[in-house]
Design a protein around this motif. Structure first.
Motif, PDB file in Angstrom:
ATOM      1  N   TYR A 639       0.812  -1.214   0.000  1.00 18.86           N
ATOM      2  CA  TYR A 639       0.000   0.000   0.000  1.00 18.86           C
ATOM      3  C   TYR A 639       0.850   1.271   0.000  1.00 18.86           C
ATOM      4  O   TYR A 639       0.333   2.367   0.209  1.00 18.86           O
ATOM      5  CB  TYR A 639      -0.961   0.036   1.203  1.00 18.86           C
ATOM      6  N   HIS A 640       2.150   1.128  -0.231  1.00 19.92           N
ATOM      7  CA  HIS A 640       3.017   2.300  -0.231  1.00 19.92           C
ATOM      8  C   HIS A 640       3.288   2.758  -1.660  1.00 19.92           C
ATOM      9  O   HIS A 640       3.401   1.948  -2.585  1.00 19.92           O
ATOM     10  CB  HIS A 640       4.347   2.000   0.478  1.00 19.92           C
ATOM     11  N   ASN A 641       3.415   4.074  -1.828  1.00 24.91           N
ATOM     12  CA  ASN A 641       3.610   4.666  -3.143  1.00 24.91           C
ATOM     13  C   ASN A 641       5.033   4.440  -3.639  1.00 24.91           C
ATOM     14  O   ASN A 641       5.922   4.014  -2.883  1.00 24.91           O
ATOM     15  CB  ASN A 641       3.301   6.160  -3.089  1.00 24.91           C
ATOM     16  N   LEU A 642       5.223   4.753  -4.919  1.00 27.61           N
ATOM     17  CA  LEU A 642       6.548   4.655  -5.537  1.00 27.61           C
ATOM     18  C   LEU A 642       7.136   6.053  -5.657  1.00 27.61           C
ATOM     19  O   LEU A 642       6.486   6.968  -6.168  1.00 27.61           O
ATOM     20  CB  LEU A 642       6.441   4.011  -6.918  1.00 27.61           C
ATOM     21  N   ARG A 643       8.368   6.207  -5.167  1.00 23.16           N
ATOM     22  CA  ARG A 643       9.029   7.508  -5.202  1.00 23.16           C
ATOM     23  C   ARG A 643      10.223   7.465  -6.138  1.00 23.16           C
ATOM     24  O   ARG A 643      10.926   6.452  -6.213  1.00 23.16           O
ATOM     25  CB  ARG A 643       9.479   7.923  -3.797  1.00 23.16           C
ATOM     26  N   LEU A 644      10.431   8.581  -6.824  1.00 26.01           N
ATOM     27  CA  LEU A 644      11.547   8.705  -7.760  1.00 26.01           C
ATOM     28  C   LEU A 644      12.240  10.037  -7.511  1.00 26.01           C
ATOM     29  O   LEU A 644      11.576  11.060  -7.278  1.00 26.01           O
ATOM     30  CB  LEU A 644      11.066   8.645  -9.222  1.00 26.01           C
ATOM     31  N   SER A 645      13.566  10.019  -7.581  1.00 25.28           N
ATOM     32  CA  SER A 645      14.322  11.259  -7.371  1.00 25.28           C
ATOM     33  C   SER A 645      15.634  11.175  -8.128  1.00 25.28           C
ATOM     34  O   SER A 645      16.123  10.081  -8.441  1.00 25.28           O
ATOM     35  CB  SER A 645      14.580  11.501  -5.880  1.00 25.28           C
ATOM     36  N   ILE A 646      16.200  12.358  -8.437  1.00 26.01           N
ATOM     37  CA  ILE A 646      17.489  12.446  -9.131  1.00 26.01           C
ATOM     38  C   ILE A 646      18.484  13.146  -8.203  1.00 26.01           C
ATOM     39  O   ILE A 646      18.171  14.173  -7.590  1.00 26.01           O
ATOM     40  CB  ILE A 646      17.340  13.197 -10.466  1.00 26.01           C
ATOM     41  N   CYS A 699      17.144   7.432  -8.366  1.00 23.11           N
ATOM     42  CA  CYS A 699      16.743   6.541  -7.280  1.00 23.11           C
ATOM     43  C   CYS A 699      15.243   6.262  -7.385  1.00 23.11           C
ATOM     44  O   CYS A 699      14.444   7.198  -7.517  1.00 23.11           O
ATOM     45  CB  CYS A 699      17.051   7.163  -5.912  1.00 23.11           C
ATOM     46  N   VAL A 700      14.905   5.003  -7.327  1.00 28.24           N
ATOM     47  CA  VAL A 700      13.507   4.581  -7.367  1.00 28.24           C
ATOM     48  C   VAL A 700      13.288   3.620  -6.206  1.00 28.24           C
ATOM     49  O   VAL A 700      14.010   2.630  -6.069  1.00 28.24           O
ATOM     50  CB  VAL A 700      13.163   3.879  -8.702  1.00 28.24           C
ATOM     51  N   TRP A 701      12.303   3.918  -5.377  1.00 27.08           N
ATOM     52  CA  TRP A 701      12.045   3.047  -4.236  1.00 27.08           C
ATOM     53  C   TRP A 701      10.588   3.145  -3.819  1.00 27.08           C
ATOM     54  O   TRP A 701       9.912   4.134  -4.076  1.00 27.08           O
ATOM     55  CB  TRP A 701      12.965   3.393  -3.075  1.00 27.08           C
ATOM     56  N   GLN A 702      10.131   2.070  -3.180  1.00 26.64           N
ATOM     57  CA  GLN A 702       8.793   2.047  -2.619  1.00 26.64           C
ATOM     58  C   GLN A 702       8.885   2.478  -1.164  1.00 26.64           C
ATOM     59  O   GLN A 702       9.747   2.014  -0.428  1.00 26.64           O
ATOM     60  CB  GLN A 702       8.187   0.638  -2.724  1.00 26.64           C
ATOM     61  N   VAL A 703       8.001   3.377  -0.754  1.00 23.44           N
ATOM     62  CA  VAL A 703       8.067   3.948   0.586  1.00 23.44           C
ATOM     63  C   VAL A 703       8.113   2.820   1.618  1.00 23.44           C
ATOM     64  O   VAL A 703       7.319   1.881   1.570  1.00 23.44           O
ATOM     65  CB  VAL A 703       6.859   4.873   0.848  1.00 23.44           C
ATOM     66  N   GLU A 704       9.062   2.907   2.539  1.00 24.51           N
ATOM     67  CA  GLU A 704       9.288   1.898   3.573  1.00 24.51           C
ATOM     68  C   GLU A 704       9.602   0.535   2.964  1.00 24.51           C
ATOM     69  O   GLU A 704       9.299  -0.505   3.537  1.00 24.51           O
ATOM     70  CB  GLU A 704       8.097   1.788   4.530  1.00 24.51           C
ATOM     71  N   GLY A 705      10.222   0.535   1.808  1.00 26.19           N
ATOM     72  CA  GLY A 705      10.584  -0.723   1.162  1.00 26.19           C
ATOM     73  C   GLY A 705      11.927  -0.600   0.480  1.00 26.19           C
ATOM     74  O   GLY A 705      12.655   0.383   0.634  1.00 26.19           O
ATOM     75  N   GLU A 706      12.261  -1.637  -0.299  1.00 24.43           N
ATOM     76  CA  GLU A 706      13.525  -1.645  -1.005  1.00 24.43           C
ATOM     77  C   GLU A 706      13.454  -0.760  -2.246  1.00 24.43           C
ATOM     78  O   GLU A 706      12.385  -0.462  -2.762  1.00 24.43           O
ATOM     79  CB  GLU A 706      13.880  -3.081  -1.397  1.00 24.43           C
ATOM     80  N   GLY A 707      14.623  -0.357  -2.717  1.00 25.52           N
ATOM     81  CA  GLY A 707      14.682   0.466  -3.908  1.00 25.52           C
ATOM     82  C   GLY A 707      15.923   0.163  -4.718  1.00 25.52           C
ATOM     83  O   GLY A 707      16.713  -0.718  -4.393  1.00 25.52           O
ATOM     84  N   GLN A 708      16.077   0.908  -5.810  1.00 25.63           N
ATOM     85  CA  GLN A 708      17.238   0.740  -6.672  1.00 25.63           C
ATOM     86  C   GLN A 708      17.762   2.106  -7.065  1.00 25.63           C
ATOM     87  O   GLN A 708      17.024   3.097  -7.102  1.00 25.63           O
ATOM     88  CB  GLN A 708      16.873  -0.052  -7.931  1.00 25.63           C
ATOM     89  N   SER A 709      19.048   2.121  -7.369  1.00 23.72           N
ATOM     90  CA  SER A 709      19.689   3.357  -7.812  1.00 23.72           C
ATOM     91  C   SER A 709      20.424   3.069  -9.109  1.00 23.72           C
ATOM     92  O   SER A 709      21.154   2.077  -9.214  1.00 23.72           O
ATOM     93  CB  SER A 709      20.678   3.848  -6.735  1.00 23.72           C
ATOM     94  N   PHE A 710      20.206   3.922 -10.116  1.00 23.69           N
ATOM     95  CA  PHE A 710      20.807   3.724 -11.426  1.00 23.69           C
ATOM     96  C   PHE A 710      21.702   4.922 -11.750  1.00 23.69           C
ATOM     97  O   PHE A 710      21.279   6.075 -11.600  1.00 23.69           O
ATOM     98  CB  PHE A 710      19.736   3.590 -12.512  1.00 23.69           C
ATOM     99  N   ALA A 711      22.879   4.632 -12.194  1.00 25.76           N
ATOM    100  CA  ALA A 711      23.803   5.695 -12.584  1.00 25.76           C
ATOM    101  C   ALA A 711      23.581   6.044 -14.047  1.00 25.76           C
ATOM    102  O   ALA A 711      23.553   5.159 -14.913  1.00 25.76           O
ATOM    103  CB  ALA A 711      25.243   5.247 -12.362  1.00 25.76           C
ATOM    104  N   LEU A 712      23.391   7.338 -14.337  1.00 28.77           N
ATOM    105  CA  LEU A 712      23.191   7.815 -15.702  1.00 28.77           C
ATOM    106  C   LEU A 712      24.414   8.625 -16.113  1.00 28.77           C
ATOM    107  O   LEU A 712      24.870   9.505 -15.374  1.00 28.77           O
ATOM    108  CB  LEU A 712      21.938   8.680 -15.798  1.00 28.77           C
TER     109      LEU A 712
END
Length: 832
Positions: A639-646, A699-712
């Motif tokens: 039930y947690h949203n997906l967050r994205l940031s640079i 950075c892409v992650w689910q709130v209170e969950g695991e995420g991933q980070s991609f280098a551009l």
């Protein structure tokens, strides 16, 4: 002294006004008795806002009072009644109090509201049992409702029902057509301890609308009705007695499809309904002599001439057919090619000789004349003789295409729109393929979507030609209703026309986007009926071999065996928060940038090829380019949203124009899977037009969950659209292949493999070992239910390995099984 102390304590208690409600004097003879309770308070439920009454009666007692949740009830809240027991002359005291909803609601936490009665005599005190007061309710929505089913006569039926949450727990009853079912009066019904309804043997009278009714002291709730349709497959009656021997020296007998007659969609009887046989000489009527004999002989000669002419016509027609359609089946020269039996296991490099004999099938278009409708087709089936699905030729035959079909797809779709059988027609011609097929089968593929339809040999009855289509539906065109935490796990795929008669299952392959762990999911196959409503036709992991649908679940693909064409989709419901969907994260930007402002679009889509293809096509039209390889992220049902940031942009050259530190996509927008183009746009600004290099972290992650980070790290001035073609390789294969060209295993070799492995072998060297070697042993019962288990296994192998199939690997498996008759397919290089 003790009496004075007792009176003092009692007076103090009364003056405090909250300690006890009533006192009474006891006769001296009973002053040493402990009080005992004649009536104790009972558990009660508060319905709506109506208060409940608790009563307590004790003898002998000098005082009685209530204590609720550890606190004394005020004296003024007690209603006191004093009587005398006529048998013992002991005083009897009864005390009554009322408890309101507001009092109960004041108790928070895990504690429940309770009250207890305390009686006191000069000897001591006694406590009654605790009475618990609860607020009664019954939710509106059922946690699980019964689903409609179509079942055969005498089949067991299970209808599920999980009533709404309630206090007290709801009782369940079942209704059929508004009449309450009583398992005691009708033992064919059984209600399980968890409220499910079992119909032990479905009868015709069991057809109807079934409703689960939940009720408690507060309310009564009804589930949606589930329609159970009991159909009857026809049986043949006993043969009649043979008729008398006729003048033609033959007699006959008949039977009818009447025991039982087919009903409510059941199949018609199979087999002959009329038989004839020649009479014996003794039974045959004696012929007359004289002039009548001459007439008889003349008639016999005339009949013989007619038969001779008929035989000549049949031979001519047979030869023409051999030159036409049958030439498309097999060249007779293949039967004399010189197959050599192999006595030893071949080494793997030489396995290229195995399974490589191809029939000589050179014709690409042939004409077939004959009926397209079998004798037992019923009126409710789809008739292939009506409508413009087949291209008519001047002589009344129909065109059968072999190989790639080049006709206009738009024209085909427009012809489909004239058919009244299709509630939802394929509108996207770019994602539709079609072809014309006969008993040799074939394959339809929608390029770059992972969607294909394999039509095995003999799936289409001999003597019929079908024009079949395959399309992936746009979700906005075909709404699939989802309830609760359900989510769409696959594309919505249509194959048709619906209603065509198939002799054996076809295989529909399509991608899915969940973790493929059925411990985490309840995954259902849904099919759209003729009225446009969606029905559950299969629960993954609980397939029944007797049903017309069966699924082989792979890591990223679902293979559906189906005997009925139609519109299908996979819908999942998570069983706990460990369930996860696969998301594909794809990054795009403008192909060319001539301004200081620069946009990066991050798409979050279901990890299926059809969605990726659609986004790639849309971005190409917009002039976008792929700036990084796609990434896969597991999105959990938390039930947690997906967050994205640079982050980590070089501050001396770049800055972000976003006001917030991150962007967020709501959970349900992603989870239900109905929105195809979910994306976030990051607007950046370079401080100089000469700045072309961009390095940062996404950075892409689910709130209170695991995420991933991609280098551009890329150059915004350099065109990287070559990356697009790398991840969207255009499928060079034809969208429609008919006949042997659609299969890797030649038709005649396939028949020999089936003939060799179908018969059970005591040492297991049969189709069972083939299934084990191909890691398909989970489906043994499904294969065993088919007339030719080997054929179904080879169908699945063809569906799995069309693009990357390794004939050598299959040949090695055949060699490992070790049956000599299965290895007659080895030929020398010269013979190839």
């Amino acid at each position: 002294i003790l009496e004075i102390y007792f009176i003092f304590c009692l007076s103090s208690f009364i003056l405090q006004g909250s300690e006890h409600p009533a006192t009474a004097a006891l006769p001296a003879a009973f002053s040493d008795l402990l009080p005992h309770f004649l009536v104790e308070p009972e558990d009660e439920y508060i319905v709506k806002n109506k208060p409940v009454t608790l009563s307590c009666r004790s003898t002998p007692a000098t005082q009685i009072y209530f204590k609720c949740n550890g606190e004394w009830v005020h004296q003024d809240d007690h209603l006191i009644e004093r009587t005398v027991d006529p048998a013992t002359a002991l005083p009897v005291m009864q005390v009554t109090i009322e408890i309101t909803r507001q009092q109960v609601e004041k108790i928070f936490g895990l504690d429940e509201y309770w009250c207890q009665c305390v009686a006191w005599s000069t000897t001591g005190t006694q406590k009654s049992q605790k009475a618990y007061i609860r607020i009664a309710y019954l939710r509106k929505n059922f946690e699980e409702e019964p689903q409609g089913k179509e079942v055969a006569l005498d089949q067991e039926v299970l209808l599920h029902c999980h009533p709404p949450e309630g206090v007290p727990q709801a009782e369940v009853e079942w209704q059929r057509n508004e009449d309450v079912l009583d398992p005691f009066s009708d033992p064919n019904f059984f209600i399980t301890p968890d409220n499910n309804l079992v119909i032990k043997k479905a009868r015709l009278l069991d057809t109807g609308n079934y409703t689960c009714v939940a009720k408690n002291i507060v309310a009564r709730r009804k589930s949606n009705s589930a329609t159970v349709l009991v159909y009857v497959d026809g049986g043949w009656s006993e043969w009649s007695k043979w008729s008398a021997c006729g003048a033609d020296c033959s007699m006959w007998r008949s039977r009818e499809c009447s025991q039982p007659s087919p009903g409510t969609g059941g199949k018609d009887c199979q087999g002959l309904d009329l038989q004839s046989m020649n009479c014996t000489n003794e039974q045959c009527p004696q012929t007359v002599s004289g002039a009548e004999d001459v007439a008889l002989y003349v008639g016999m000669v005339a009949v013989a001439l007619c038969l001779t002419l008929l035989l000549i016509v049949v031979v001519l027609v047979y030869r023409r057919k051999k030159e036409g359609l049958d030439a498309d089946v097999a060249d007779s020269s293949i039967l004399t090619t010189g197959f050599q039996p192999m006595g030893i296991k071949p080494s793997k490099p030489e396995n290229s000789h195995l399974l490589t004999i191809q029939p000589d099938l050179t014709t690409t278009t042939t004409s077939y004349q004959g009926t397209l409708r079998s004798r037992h087709d019923t009126a409710g089936k789809f008739s292939m003789t009506n409508g413009p699905l087949l291209d008519p030729l001047p002589n009344g035959s129909h065109t059968l295409h072999n190989g790639k079909l080049n006709s206009d797809t738009t024209e085909f779709v427009s012809r489909l729109s004239t058919q009244t059988y299709f509630k939802t027609l394929p509108r996207d011609v770019a994602n539709t393929s079609y072809g014309t097929f006969n008993f040799l089968g074939g394959r339809l593929t929608i390029p770059n979507t992972g969607i294909s339809l394999l039509i095995p040999p003999e799936a289409i009855p001999r003597g019929k030609i079908y024009e079949i289509y395959l399309t992936v539906q746009r979700k906005e065109d075909l709404r699939l209703p989802l309830a609760g935490c359900q989510t769409l796990l696959s594309p919505i795929v249509s194959c048709g026309p619906p209603g065509v008669v198939l002799s054996r299952p076809v295989i529909l392959s399509m991608d899915h986007c969940f973790d493929a762990c059925l411990d985490n999911w309840a995954v259902r196959l849904k099919k759209q009926n003729y009225e446009g409503a969606w029905e559950d036709v299969l629960l993954m992991g609980e397939e029944l071999v007797s049903e017309p649908y069966y699924c082989q679940l792979e890591t990223e693909t679902c293979r559906l065996f189906t005997e009925q064409l139609g519109t299908f989709a996979l819908v999942g419901e998570s069983l706990h928060m460990g369930a996860a969907k696969r998301l594909r994260l794809v990054l795009f930007s403008d192909a060319y940038c001539s301004t200081l402002e620069y946009n990066i679009r991050v798409y979050c889509m279901d990890d299926t090829q059809d969605v990726f293809k659609e986004v790639m096509q849309m971005e190409r039209q917009l002039g976008g380019r792929l700036i990084d390889e796609p990434h896969v992220l597991l999105f959990k049902d938390s039930y947690h949203n997906l967050r994205l940031s640079i982050h980590d942009m070089p501050q001396a050259h770049w800055r972000s124009k976003l006001l917030a530190g991150y962007q967020e996509i709501p959970f349900y927008h992603i989870w239900n899977g109905s929105q195809r183009y979910l994306h976030c746009t990051f607007t950046l600004e370079r401080l100089s037009l000469s700045t072309c290099e961009l390095t940062c972290q996404l950075c892409v992650w689910q709130v209170e969950g695991e995420g991933q980070s991609f280098a551009l790290d890329f150059n915004i001035a350099k065109d990287t659209r070559g990356l697009d073609s790398e991840f969207l390789l255009m499928d060079s294969n034809a969208t429609a292949l008919a006949g042997p060209s659609a299969f890797q295993i030649p038709y005649l070799i396939r028949q020999k493999i089936c003939g060799s492995l179908d018969a059970p072998c005591p040492n297991g060297a049969d189709w069972r070992m083939l299934a084990q070697r191909l890691k398909l042993e989970r489906h043994m019962s499904f294969f065993a239910s088919k007339a030719s288990p080997t054929s179904v296994i080879l169908d699945l192998w063809e569906a799995q390995h069309f693009h990357s199939g390794n004939i050598n690997q299959l040949a090695t498996v055949m060699a490992d099984i070790g049956k000599q008759e299965a290895m007659i397919f080895l030929v020398s290089d010269g013979e190839c």
